[in-house]
Structures are given as C-alpha cells and as structure tokens.
Design a protein around this motif. Structure first.
Motif, mmCIF file in Angstrom:
data_model
loop_
_atom_site.group_PDB
_atom_site.id
_atom_site.type_symbol
_atom_site.label_atom_id
_atom_site.label_comp_id
_atom_site.label_asym_id
_atom_site.label_seq_id
_atom_site.Cartn_x
_atom_site.Cartn_y
_atom_site.Cartn_z
ATOM 1 N N HIS A 115 0.861 -1.189 0.000
ATOM 2 C CA HIS A 115 0.000 0.000 0.000
ATOM 3 C C HIS A 115 0.889 1.227 0.000
ATOM 4 O O HIS A 115 1.933 1.260 0.669
ATOM 5 N N TYR A 138 -2.376 -1.084 -3.489
ATOM 6 C CA TYR A 138 -3.403 -0.155 -2.997
ATOM 7 C C TYR A 138 -2.710 1.204 -2.932
ATOM 8 O O TYR A 138 -1.853 1.431 -2.073
ATOM 9 N N PHE A 362 -10.087 -4.334 -2.147
ATOM 10 C CA PHE A 362 -8.751 -4.585 -2.702
ATOM 11 C C PHE A 362 -8.310 -6.016 -2.393
ATOM 12 O O PHE A 362 -7.880 -6.759 -3.291
#
Lengths: 428, 684
Positions: A115, A138, A362
C-alpha cells in the motif's frame, strides 16, 4: 422491450468466484499465497510511505484477518518507527522490518501487495516499480502528478496483470454508488451538465530554511522533483500547496468528486475533449498552487463537467439532467424532484460495483483477480481532468484534448506539461 | 459632511501620487526580470508569481520577448540558483530554440543541470535534442545519466546511435539507462540491438523493461512483425510478471504462436501465468485471446474450461457456442452449470433443443438450463417456445409457458394470452403472471374478457392489476369505466379494487360514480376504499357519513378516515369538525392525539376545550402539557396560560396528581414563584 439480456459484469464475477471456489480454481489465490512462501494463506503486504495517511491505510490492513504486514518503508525514520510499532503491536512481536529505500524493500521482501501513501511526485515511480515487480497495489489518490505518469501506471498494471485499487474510497460508499446508479441508469434523463465542488487552496507558507530533522532523508523525499532547501513542509501535510509535489486541493480531491462525477456519467474510461478555465494563484509566501480555480470540461457528447472550488460550487458532485438534479457529498444525498431518491435500481439495470469496504475490496480482488471498484484506469481518467484543468489554468489557454490518444492539439507549450521531467538519476 | 468631503479629496490625491510613481511599461518589466536575478529560495514568491502571471495568456510576440529576458537571467553569472531554477521552470512551459543555448550551458552545472533538462526535455524542437545529445560527450556520472533519461523521454530517433554506444558502456548505470532510453525511443534499430542482447549473459535487468517499451512503440508504429520478434525473445527469456507482459505483447502483435503458448500455460502448473491468461481473455481488449482458445476448449482441464465458458458468455462470443455446447455433458457439475447459463447468452435458437430437456430434468443442471432458456435470444426462439407451449405433453407445455413468462419479452405476449386459457391451472397461473408483468394497453380487452369469463378470478384480476398499474391515470380510468359496463358483481368488485391500487382523481371519480343499484357489496367496497384513500379528497363525503349515519360501523370507519385525513392535511379546522362529529370518548381521544401531533398555538385551543370533558381529561391534559413545554421557549405567555387552564381543570381530579405536579413544575420553571408574586403585585 429488448429480447437481449446480457449478463452484468457483477453477476459474471460473482458466479466466476463462486464456481471457482467450488472447483478449487487456482486463479482465485495469488501463486505466492498458495505457495510454500505463505503457508498461512494470508496476503503478505508492506506499506510504502507511512506518514499519517499511510498509517491510516496500515491500520485498515492490519485489521483484516487475511493480511500479514511484514515491512514498512519511509524516508523519514520517525514515520518508519511509528509504523513498525503499530505492526509489531498488532502481531505482538518485533518482526516488522523497516526500509528507507523502496527499491530495497521490493527486491528483498517476498510480497503479494503493497500500500502506497506518498507525496504525489513519487506516486508513479513507486507504483510502477511495484506493478513491474508483479505486486498488487493499494495506492492513494491522486493516481499521478502528471498525465503521462498516470498512463504509465495504467500500462504497467495491465502489462503485468496486477490488481490496483486507488484510495478513492467514496466509490465504496453507499450514497455515492446509489447516486451514480441513478444517473447512469437515466433517472435524470439526458444529463447535460455536472458540477464538481472541491476545497479551495491556500496561499502563504514560510520560506525560511530550517535544519533537516534527524531521520529525514530530504534528498530522497524530493526524489524526482527539483531540488530545493528544506523549509519545514516536507513530510507533512503542507507539501500539497507546492506544484513540484502536488496540484493542491484540486488534484488532491479530483480523485474523489471528479471521480464520482465521472462514474455517474459513465465516462470513467475516457475524458473531455476541451478544457477551459482560470485559476487564482498566490503572489506571496512559498505556496504556488491555485487558491481558487474554476474550469469547464466538455465531453464528446456535449456534456460538461464544471470543476470549481467550494466558493463557487457546493462540495461534491451534482448532475443536471432533463428530469432534475442529483447532488451527492459526504454529508448526504439530495435530489430534485425528491422522489428520485425513492427510485430502486432494477435487476436488469446497471449495478455499479458494491464492496464490503474499500480496503476489503482490494483484498478480495487480490484473491479473485477481479477488477477493483477504483481501478487504475478510472483513477487516471479522474486525475487527468484535474491535471488538464491545471494546464489550462497555467497556460491561460483553451486546451483541446484527444482522450483516445491522450494528446493536446496544436499547443506544444501545453503539451510539455503533460509529463514531468525527473531529476537524475530517477527514470520511470 | 465637510469632514467626509475632505477625506475623499485626501484619498484622491494619495491615489494620484501613487499612480505618478508607476514606472513606464518597459521600466516595470526591467524591474521585474531584473529583480528575479536576486530571487532566493528564502524569499516570498512575489516576483516569480508576477512573471508567471505575465506569461499566462501572453501573445506569441510577448512570449518571445519574455523568453529573451529569461535567457538573460540564465546567462547572468550573478543570478541566483533559485532565480535560474525558476527560469528553467518557466522555459519548460514556453521555451523555443531561442533559449536552447542558455539552457545548454547549464547542463554541466551540478546545481542546475536537472532544471535545464526540465526545459530542454519538454522542448520538442531539434535544437533542444541536439543540445542534449552533444552534452553526452562532455558529461559524466549522474549528469550524463540525466541527459540519457531525457533523450529517452524525448523519443527522438537521432539519439539512437549515441545511446546504442552507451548501452555497451563499462559503467553499469549508464548502460542500463541507455537501454531504457532505447526502449522508449523504440524503432527498428533499437529493437535489433535489444534482440541481440537476448542471448547475452548476464543481461542487465533493464533489458526486460526496455523490450516491453520498445515492443509497444513498434506496435504503435504498425511494425507488428518486429514487435513479435522482440516479444518472443522476451517471453522465452523471462519469468513472472514480465513473461505475462510479453505474452500480452505477443497477442497484440498478432503472433499465432501465442495461442500455443497460452494452451501450454493453461495446461501447465504456473498458477500466476494461468491467472494472467484468463485475465487477459476476460478483458474486452483480450477478446482475440478468448476467441483463439475456442478450438482448444474441450481439451483443457475443467478448472480452466469453467472460467473460459463464463468469459465467452460475458463477451457474448457467439462463435464459441458450439464448443461450449460440446461441454454440456461434462463430468464436472460446475462446468455443466456454466455451459447451460452461457448458452442462454451465446447459444441462440439452436441451443433450445439442448437446454429444454435439461431444464425439464432436475438438480443444478435443470436450474441452470432454465436460466439459460430465459435468456436465449434470436428470431426463432419465441416461435420454438410457442410451439412447445401448445404441445400435447402437459410437462412440456408447463415448462414452455414458465420460461416464456420469465423471459419478459413483449414478443411473447400473444403466446401467453393463449396459454392463459389453458385447461391446466398451473399453466394459466404462469401465463397470467407473465401477462401481468409485461402486458400493456393492448392486452387489457383480452384480460377483461378473461376476467368476465372467469367471473372475477383472482389470478386474472392480479394480471389485469399489473397492467393497470402501468397505465397513466386517464387511460387507467377509461379502462375501468369501459370494463365496468354491464359487469357482474364479482367482476365489478375485482375492477373497483384496482382503483384502490392506483388512487387519483380519475379513480376517485370512477368510485364515486358507483350507485347503490350495484348492490351492498359494491357499495361497501366503495365506502371502505374511500375511508382508506391516501389523501383528503373524499374527506367531506366521509364527514357527512360520520355525522349522519345511524350505522355505528360506518360512523367509526368514516370518522377514523376523516381524522386520518385531517392529520395528513395538518388541518386544525378539520380536527375541530371531527370533534363535533364524535359520539364516543375513544373517538375524541383520536382527535386529541391528532391535534397533539400538530405544531403551533392553533392546535392548542381545541385541546384546551377538551379539558372540560372528564372522559378525555387525561389525554387532553397530557397533550396540553407537551405543547406547553414546546411553546415555553418562544411563547411563554401562551404556555403559562395553557398550564394555568390545565392545573385548574385538574383541580379535584385525584387520579391526575402526577400530571398536575408536572404541570405545576413546568409553570414554575417558566415563571419562578417569586417572580410570579412580583409580577402579580407589580402588574407588569
């Protein structure tokens, strides 16, 4: 009434997932999750950029039962240590590894996903590096700091078949989805205009140089952006008022309300053909992003999207059609006539993707390999509107844009702003 | 007044003095660009911001003049780094050949080289490219790396020779950067060089990236065979995500061998590559991949067949119908289900013979086949199903009608109308359900005829109701009026019930037109429908009945209906009229409750009047107390008056002590006792 009843993508994916699960279909779990490297069947993740926003995402992922965060990365040791403490606290050990350089993290760790929450000048470089390494991402919005960078991210995502979720979390909000479904299913009749209201910018900012804080690698923080001395804004919120790192509230919020306007209009895989508008720029202090802005985008079918700061438009996305208007913001959902909000979306109509939460979506997609609710291409088209508006305002000229080839017609000066040159040694 | 005038004169004089201090246009510009030379990072951006404003929207002539001034800043050895950095930033937006020499001179400046490149990289002119290229001969280290990167970003083929040489440089970083730049520039020469490196060992890791970039540029130029060659080398030499990308490139280049590679992957053990192929096939842009795999479908393992079948369905790939149908007897249940559902989308009329018997069977296959049948499209599908709907075999007829009803296609309405007369109850019910969901004005006469023939059958009435609900108000009323002509009592009742389902002024007129000659059942239905009417249109009629009727049930129903309508209209006047029509305390309590829900002082008066009625004292008292509490902030006098009246009414009502205490407490809160004494004695 039509005789043809195509299967909706949603239903298709639902069945694919269900049937796949029954059959033990191998595509629903990434190879590394199934393999010996991750016998616990968890998604192995790391966080890159773990300041305030990054730690917010980190907290979300740590709360998911099928995630194992193994490392964090930041150019500021203060952020790194705070993030490590969060991870170690969650797992009750001291195992979380820390990195200053994302390249080392990607090369060393055996990850499924990362992320990202970084200053905008870093979005493309690190997002693309992760995708090229086959990692699902992400990534916080805006997708990129320039149109060319955004397209490069989309290309990398597609080339390597990775899952990308942009942090445009409004797409996972019920009100936003419902508003868009009403518009996209024609409850307003033909839509001729959408208005987007975003926060206004900020002038000022101290130009006084300051000593670089211990633990911050300032040169690395700047990365591909032009060099300048440290004066306190660096790893904190205020970098977003400087064009080398951000387009201000315009580009920060484009990934929210422009994105929603696009979703409702069904144009989140294309873009406008003309952009025109004006910005007000600060004349003192350090900051140089527009404090006020107002530009209009015209699409191929004649629909316009008017983007302005909240001094002109109310916050949110508002669509105007033959039969009334619908306005959605984080504070609520309004319509005229009000009866529009009692409408139900029929089984045969377009249902936009419904998620169990943005971060959850996600992770679900990491497993199913389905498209996320906020994929890179849609995010690219949303931020492109903000970036093209920025170019129109910077040049003071009307921009004619080809959304297919992503080129500006007959304006080399404006075209030069579609990309961002990088300071050596960085290259995308 | 004189003072104001004097102030204005002073202000005007000040403005004139200020204006006189303005420089001439040229002088102002000189100051602005001159001031820029001393601009430091530590200063506020006043001067840069003014220059940005000057550039924004400037004419071409003006831009040329500005560019010359900016070049002067770059050439001035005394100008600050911050000034030159800002200048480069502006030249990125507007630079032409004119500023190239000044920018080129900065390429060897450690502090400013990157900013000079910012401007030169964005400048599409040949001079900028030449300047960058020439600098390669004198630069080393990171500065040279930066120029190599910029040449790659510019995509100018004139740089290929120089970059090709650098690709073999001893310095690994330089060689890697040159490879990446060559990949971005693309073209035949770059491709050839990259192709040669395929067999080199060790290869720089950037080679893979460069191949992908180069392949894409070749595809964009229509050089598919060159692209294909490059992707093939890359596919053979890579693994993981790069191999996936190479495979996509092979397809994009129309490489026939890519299908073979896909089949090999789908039959292999590499889960990541399997994912990639299936994902590729599922994308709309990967349609060719999916189509290319049609011929291989039957030979693939079931866990691959299933998603591929669903992909064909999602893509609407009719070309895959035959191959998909071949899997209808797969040993794998999941595949069979997917096949049945997919054939509904891609199968057409020819799939009907396969799906119909399956749907008549049992289990998951039957359910999926039924779903498939409901989706089938094509000219002959309706015809084929209609033939089955008239089959002698009851089971065949039943399934055909059920499918037809579920298909929701107007083309099938005549068949459903015919089936609505079938001897079998189930078939009739399914057909009528379909007619109710799909029928329009054209089907109304036939449905009315069926209603008459069935003497008001519930199923027929329900179907007619479905159609009726889709008609607009006027058409619907006309339909009712026409159908009511000469109808029997059960049919009339069934039709009038429809009016209640779609209330409006037209429906109300139809109901009101019903005379007593149609019998007590019709009369009762009309009355009850009016009592439940969703707005106050029949209110007066109900009040009249409530006041005059001797039938207690009628009185209660009419009065309740009226009170509800008074609430809908928020009408105190209507509540007063209702009070007057009340015959029992329970009815009064309803009125008091209704008044209690209204806001404002007006609704208080009739409730206060009810305090005199011992049968409703508790209810009226509670409402008065609540209203007094609400009014105490804005209208304390009104609240106090109401409370005084309430307390007075409760005097001697022992069972209402608590209510009285609460009223007294509220009164004291609004008007404290001491103040009360003062007010009383002071007479304020």
């Amino acid at each position: 009434m039509s005789e043809k009843r195509p299967v909706s993508r949603r239903a298709f994916l639902k069945r694919t997932t269900a049937a796949g699960a029954v059959l033990g279909f191998p595509t629903i779990i990434p190879a590394r999750v199934l393999g010996a490297e991750a016998p616990s069947n968890r998604i192995v993740m790391a966080g890159i950029g773990v300041g305030g926003m990054g730690r917010g995402d980190l907290r979300n992922f740590l709360g998911q039962g099928d995630v194992q965060v193994v490392a964090v990365c930041d150019v500021d040791s203060r952020h790194r240590e705070k993030a490590k403490a969060m991870v170690d606290g969650r797992y009750k050990n001291q195992d979380c590894r820390t990195y200053l350089d994302f390249r080392e993290l990607i090369a060393t760790e055996k990850l499924d996903a990362v992320h990202l929450a970084l200053p905008d000048q870093w979005h493309a470089l690190i997002g693309v590096a992760a995708a090229r390494a086959g990692l699902d991402v992400y990534g916080q919005k805006p997708l990129a700091r320039s149109v060319r960078e955004g397209r490069t991210i989309c290309r990398a995502v597609k080339e390597h078949g990775v899952v990308w979720q942009t942090g445009s979390q409004q797409r996972s909000g019920r009100n936003f989805r419902y508003a868009c479904e009403l518009v996209v299913n024609g409850r307003l009749g033909k839509v001729h205009k959408a208005e987007v209201g975003l926060p206004a910018g900020r002038g000022g900012g101290s130009t006084a140089p300051q000593p670089v804080p211990d633990g911050l690698d300032w040169n690395f923080w700047l990365g591909p952006a032009p060099w300048r001395p440290y004066c306190g804004f660096g790893p904190h919120w205020n970098w977003r008022w400087i064009m080398d790192y951000s387009g201000g509230q315009l580009t920060d919020w484009a990934g929210h309300h422009i994105d929603i306007a696009h979703w409702g209009l069904g144009v989140d895989r294309t873009g406008p053909v003309q952009i025109e508008g004006k910005g007000v720029y600060p004349t003192d202090g350090l900051y140089d992003v527009p404090t006020n802005y107002d530009f209009t985008c015209t699409y191929a079918n004649g629909t316009t999207v008017q983007v302005a700061d909240r001094t002109k438009h109310p916050m949110g996305a508002k669509w105007y059609g033959e039969k009334g208007w619908i306005h959605v913001d984080r504070g609520g959902l309004w319509a005229e006539p009000k009866s529009l909000l009692r409408e139900r979306i029929g089984a045969e109509e377009i249902h936009l993707k419904e998620t169990r939460g943005h971060h959850r979506d996600f992770l679900d997609c990491v497993k199913t390999r389905a498209e996320t609710v906020a994929p890179a291409e849609a995010a690219h088209r949303s931020i492109s509107v903000g970036l093209l508006g920025e170019i129109a305002m910077l040049t003071g000229r009307k921009i004619r844009w080809n959304p297919d080839t992503e080129e500006i017609h007959d304006d080399p000066g404006a075209s030069a702003l579609l990309g961002r040159p990088y300071r050596e040694p960085w290259v995308l | 007044m004189k003072r104001v005038y004097a102030a204005r004169v002073v202000t005007m004089l000040a403005v004139l003095v200020w204006m006189a201090s303005w420089p001439a246009a040229g002088q102002e510009e000189a100051d602005l660009y001159g001031q820029l030379k001393t601009y430091e990072f530590t200063q506020v951006r006043t001067v840069p911001a003014a220059i940005e404003a000057d550039i924004r929207g400037a004419t071409p002539e003006r831009l040329a003049a500005i560019e010359a001034r900016l070049a002067e800043v770059l050439e001035d050895a005394g100008a600050t780094v911050a000034a030159k950095q800002f200048t480069c930033r502006m030249l990125r937006r507007m630079g032409t050949d004119r500023s190239v020499p000044a920018l080129a001179s900065l390429l060897s400046d450690t502090n400013l080289a990157h900013m000079a490149r910012f401007a030169l990289e964005a400048n599409a002119g040949d001079a900028a490219g030449e300047a960058l290229l020439n600098s390669l001969q004198i630069l080393t280290g990171e500065l040279r790396l930066g120029v190599v990167n910029s040449l790659g970003e510019r995509r100018g083929e004139r740089a290929v020779d120089a970059l090709s040489r650098l690709a073999g440089d001893e310095d690994a970083e330089t060689a890697a950067a040159a490879l990446l730049a060559l990949g971005k520039i693309g073209g035949k020469t770059s491709a050839k060089l990259l192709g040669k490196l395929a067999n080199k060992s060790p290869r720089p890791p950037e080679w893979e990236r460069a191949c992908l970039d180069c392949g894409e540029s070749l595809l964009a130029d229509g050089q598919d065979s060159n692209a294909s060659r490059l992707y093939r080398s890359l596919y053979a030499a890579s693994a993981g995500p790069v191999r996936v990308a190479a495979l996509q490139g092979l397809f994009a280049a129309g490489e026939k061998k890519a299908v073979a590679s896909c089949i090999e992957i789908l039959n292999g053990d590499d889960a990541a590559l399997k994912q990639a192929v299936l994902r590729l096939a599922r994308d709309v842009e990967g349609r060719d991949v999916a189509l290319a795999l049609i011929g291989e479908l039957t030979g693939l393992p079931p866990e691959i067949q299933l998603p591929l079948v669903e992909t064909y369905s999602a893509l609407g790939a009719t070309a895959a119908a035959d191959a998909v149908a071949e899997l209808s007897d797969s040993t794998n249940a999941g595949v069979r289900v997917a096949v049945c559902e997919a054939l509904g989308v891609i199968g057409g009329a020819s799939a009907l013979d396969l799906l119909f018997p399956k749907a008549a069977g049992g289990g998951a296959d039957a359910e999926a086949a039924y779903v498939g049948l409901t989706r089938l499209s094509g000219e002959n599908v309706t015809k084929a199903l209609a033939a089955r709907a008239a089959d002698e075999d009851l089971a065949v007829r039943r399934l055909a009608v059920r499918v037809l009803a579920a298909r929701r296609s107007v083309a099938e309405l005549p068949v459903l109308l015919a089936a609505a007369k079938d001897a079998d109850n189930g078939i009739r019910r399914d057909a009528l359900a379909g007619l109710g969901q799909l029928g329009g004005e054209e089907q109304v006469p036939a449905l009315v005829a069926l209603l008459v023939a069935s003497d008001g059958s519930g199923d027929v009435a329900e179907a007619l109701g479905g159609v009726y609900m889709r008609l607009d108000g006027t058409d619907a009323a006309a339909t009712l009026v026409k159908a009511l002509e000469g109808s029997s009592e059960p049919v009339r009742i069934a039709l009038l019930k429809l009016a209640a389902r779609k209330p409006g002024k037209e429906a109300l007129a139809v109901l009101r037109a019903q005379g007593t000659e149609h019998g007590p059942k019709v009369e009762d239905l009309v009355f009850r429908t009016l009592c439940n009417w969703p707005d106050s249109s029949p209110a007066e009629q109900l009040l009249a009945v409530a006041a005059k009727t001797e039938d207690l049930t009628q009185h209660v129903l009419a009065l309740r209906g009226y009170i509800r309508m008074a609430g809908l209209d928020r009408s105190v006047k209507m509540f007063r009229l209702a009070l007057a029509a009340c015959r029992r305390p329970d009815e009064k309590k309803l009125v008091i409750a209704g008044l209690g829900a209204l806001k404002g002082e007006a609704a208080l008066a009739p409730v206060l009047e009810c305090l005199a009625d011992a049968d409703v004292l508790a209810e009226a008292g509670a409402v008065v107390l609540t209203k007094a509490e609400r009014l105490s902030g804005q209208q304390p006098d009104v609240a106090l008056d109401a409370l005084d009246k309430l307390i007075g009414a409760l005097d001697g009502a022992a069972e209402q002590t608590e209510l009285k205490n609460r009223a007294s407490a509220l009164r004291d809160k609004i008007r404290p006792p001491e103040l009360s004494v003062e007010l009383e004695s002071g007479g304020v």
